[in-house]
Every structure is written in structure tokens, then in C-alpha cells.
Write a protein that holds these residues in place. Structure first.
Motif, PDB file in Angstrom:
ATOM      1  N   GLU A 132       0.831  -1.210   0.000  1.00  0.00           N
ATOM      2  CA  GLU A 132       0.000   0.000   0.000  1.00  0.00           C
ATOM      3  C   GLU A 132       0.861   1.253   0.000  1.00  0.00           C
ATOM      4  N   GLN A 133       1.911   1.246   0.806  1.00  0.00           N
ATOM      5  CA  GLN A 133       2.798   2.413   0.886  1.00  0.00           C
ATOM      6  C   GLN A 133       3.511   2.640  -0.443  1.00  0.00           C
ATOM      7  N   SER A 134       3.840   1.551  -1.128  1.00  0.00           N
ATOM      8  CA  SER A 134       4.484   1.674  -2.441  1.00  0.00           C
ATOM      9  C   SER A 134       3.539   2.316  -3.448  1.00  0.00           C
ATOM     10  N   LEU A 135       2.281   1.928  -3.409  1.00  0.00           N
ATOM     11  CA  LEU A 135       1.288   2.520  -4.308  1.00  0.00           C
ATOM     12  C   LEU A 135       1.181   4.012  -4.085  1.00  0.00           C
ATOM     13  N   GLN A 136       1.161   4.419  -2.836  1.00  0.00           N
ATOM     14  CA  GLN A 136       1.054   5.837  -2.511  1.00  0.00           C
ATOM     15  C   GLN A 136       2.291   6.602  -2.972  1.00  0.00           C
ATOM     16  N   GLU A 137       3.457   5.988  -2.847  1.00  0.00           N
ATOM     17  CA  GLU A 137       4.708   6.647  -3.254  1.00  0.00           C
ATOM     18  C   GLU A 137       4.794   6.788  -4.767  1.00  0.00           C
ATOM     19  N   VAL A 138       4.384   5.759  -5.491  1.00  0.00           N
ATOM     20  CA  VAL A 138       4.486   5.774  -6.959  1.00  0.00           C
ATOM     21  C   VAL A 138       3.398   6.651  -7.562  1.00  0.00           C
ATOM     22  N   GLY A 139       2.185   6.562  -7.023  1.00  0.00           N
ATOM     23  CA  GLY A 139       1.081   7.377  -7.526  1.00  0.00           C
ATOM     24  C   GLY A 139       0.427   6.777  -8.761  1.00  0.00           C
ATOM     25  N   GLY A 140      -0.272   7.612  -9.497  1.00  0.00           N
ATOM     26  CA  GLY A 140      -0.985   7.146 -10.682  1.00  0.00           C
ATOM     27  C   GLY A 140      -2.433   6.796 -10.370  1.00  0.00           C
ATOM     28  N   LEU A 141      -3.116   6.238 -11.354  1.00  0.00           N
ATOM     29  CA  LEU A 141      -4.524   5.873 -11.205  1.00  0.00           C
ATOM     30  C   LEU A 141      -4.606   4.463 -10.638  1.00  0.00           C
ATOM     31  N   TYR A 142      -4.533   4.362  -9.314  1.00  0.00           N
ATOM     32  CA  TYR A 142      -4.601   3.045  -8.679  1.00  0.00           C
ATOM     33  C   TYR A 142      -5.761   2.993  -7.694  1.00  0.00           C
TER      34      TYR A 142
END
Length: 294
Positions: A132-142
Motif C-alpha cells: 500500500e505504501q508503495s502505491l502511494q509513493e508511486v502514484g498514478g490511477l490506482y
């Protein structure tokens, strides 16, 4: 629309493949074709398909074994998710991932909301939180959907286990002091399909974590009671054993489980217009399907 789906033999993944095939070009690589422990394999798969959406339910889910296979669990659950996030951002694709109630410690006295503090108490939960933290760091339409107590007529799950044990054992003892929201894999897939079928510009600004689980709540014991009650309606001639309630202390496992796994799903309903039916309604359908298979 072209969609890349991982974990196509799993509970959620298999229903996603079924649901998406009617409206999209589906690419669902096997484990041999997509190695989630290999960053290169993931990047190659995404770049060769160039999908509009990546649906990523594949995961390491052996919660107890994860306590001694930490590196493998983190490689599949956390590192692979980061790679998918980076690739989806690079090609401007949407990304759907799945997390768990296990990112919480279970100490709250109410259903958890998306903005509640996370504090996993086992390795599996830690790996999902890092994802989850990786998704927030990378960003984009997730869109990362936390769900709980997933069941279906496919794969290995609690409903299948209860039907097997209740028809073969002289007694059936089930934990009664852990609360949660049973969630149908078919209904999860239906919600995700509805989401990704919308134009991406309608979803702008709505990316993030969401809770998606069956409505209502129960304990593992209550869950088992409903499963057996449905089985008795459909096959009353079978010698079904009634479950007996026991405390968590009766079953010592390598990984600790949260006492409270309830998820508040208001945000998904309000912002994404996604919700799942009452869990007892979906249970009847799944039990019927499983008994028909027998």
C-alpha cells in the motif's frame, strides 16, 4: 479495452477473468508465464501487453507460513506490487490491487475506516501494508481494495473447509471471538469490473485505498453456522455436524490474527458507487454451487 489480470487461477482472479471477458480483451498469464518474484518478468509482461488496466489479485496468502517465509512473502506481495505500480504509471494504465484487513491490529471497537492507523500484527499484514505504501509513493490511477474473509466456490477457503469438516468429523469447533465481514470473490470481481468499465476521466482524483467487503458482520463461528444451515436446507439427508464455539486461545497458530477485522465500506459506496450485498445472501449461492459439485 485491454486488461492484464494476474492470479487467474485464484478466487478473485478467476472471477475477474470471467467477468471481464465479455467487455474487454483479457490477457491472463499463468505462473509459468509471469514470475511475481522477478521484476524483469513483471515489466516484460506489462510492456508486451500494454494494457489499459492491470488487475492484480495474485498474492502470497499463506498467512502462517509467511512467518518463516518473510522474504518470499514480501517479494510477491510488496515488491511485485511496486513494480506493477511503476509500470502502470509509465504506460498511463489504471491499476487495481487488493489488500487485507490484516493491515490493522484488530484492537478497535468498531469497523475500520480507510484513514484509521495501520498496525499489522503478522508478516502477511506487514507485506500488504508495504505494498500500500508503495502505491502511494508511486502514484498514478490506482485503486487498492482492502477486503476480508474471502470465499467462493473456487480455490481453498473457509466455506469449503466447513462443508468438508461438518460432513466428515464427529465434532466441529470454530473460533467465536474474532469478528469480520465475509466477502464473496464473485461479488468483489463484479465491483471491480463495474469500476474499470467506466471512462478513466470519471475516476480522476479518486485513486487510493478503499474497503470492499460483504455487508454485515459475524464471527468465524457465526460464519460456520450460516454455512451449515444452508447445507442442511439443500441436503437434509446428510449428517451435518453443528459447529461449537471456542476462543482463539484454543487454536495456537504461528501468525496472530486480529480480533476485529470489520471494515467500514462507506467510502467505496459514496465515492465509487460500489457496494457488495449482505454476506448471508451470497453464502447461499456458494454453498449450493459447492454441493452441486459434490
Amino acid at each position: 479495452m485491454k486488461v492484464l489480470i494476474t492470479g487467474s487461477t485464484g478466487q478473485v482472479g478467476s472471477y475477474l477473468v470471467d467477468a471481464m471477458r465479455g467487455s474487454a480483451q483479457v490477457v491472463a498469464p499463468t505462473r509459468a508465464e509471469l514470475d511475481l518474484q522477478s521484476e524483469a518478468s513483471i515489466r516484460e509482461a506489462v510492456r508486451s501487453v500494454n494494457p489499459d488496466w492491470i488487475l492484480h489479485p495474485a498474492a502470497y496468502t499463506a498467512v502462517d507460513r509467511a512467518e518463516t517465509e518473510r522474504d518470499l512473502c514480501f517479494a510477491i506481495n510488496a515488491a511485485a506490487t511496486r513494480t506493477f505500480a511503476e509500470e502502470s504509471l509509465r504506460i498511463n494504465a489504471g491499476l487495481v490491487t487488493f489488500s487485507t484487513d490484516y493491515v490493522f491490529d484488530g484492537s478497535a471497537d468498531r469497523a475500520y475506516r480507510e484513514d484509521d492507523a495501520t498496525a499489522p500484527i503478522n508478516v502477511y499484514g506487514e507485506s500488504k501494508l508495504l505494498a500500500e505504501q508503495s502505491l502511494q509513493e508511486v502514484g498514478g490511477l490506482y485503486f487498492n481494495f482492502r477486503t476480508s474473509w474471502v470465499y467462493s466456490a473456487r480455490g481453498n477457503n473457509f466455506v469449503k473447509t466447513m462443508l468438508r469438516l461438518a460432513s466428515t468429523r464427529p465434532e466441529l469447533k470454530v473460533v467465536a471471538d474474532q469478528q469480520g465481514c465475509p466477502s464473496s470473490a464473485r461479488e468483489i470481481a463484479a465491483c471491480v469490473t463495474a469500476l474499470v468499465s467506466r471512462p478513466k476521466d470519471e475516476l480522476g482524483g479518486k485513486a487510493g485505498n478503499y474497503h470492499l467487503a460483504g455487508q454485515g458482520e459475524t464471527t468465524w463461528f457465526g460464519f460456520a453456522q450460516e454455512v451449515i444451515a444452508q447445507a442442511k436446507k439443500l441436503k437434509p439427508e446428510m449428517p451435518w455436524v453443528e459447529p461449537e464455539p471456542v476462543p482463539s486461545s484454543a487454536y495456537v497458530t504461528p501468525a496472530r490474527r486480529p480480533a476485529n477485522s470489520r471494515l467500514c465500506c462507506d467510502l467505496a459506496r459514496e465515492r465509487l458507487a460500489l457496494s457488495m450485498p449482505e454476506w448471508t445472501k451470497s453464502i447461499a449461492e456458494v454453498v449450493q454451487e459447492l454441493l452441486a459439485q459434490q
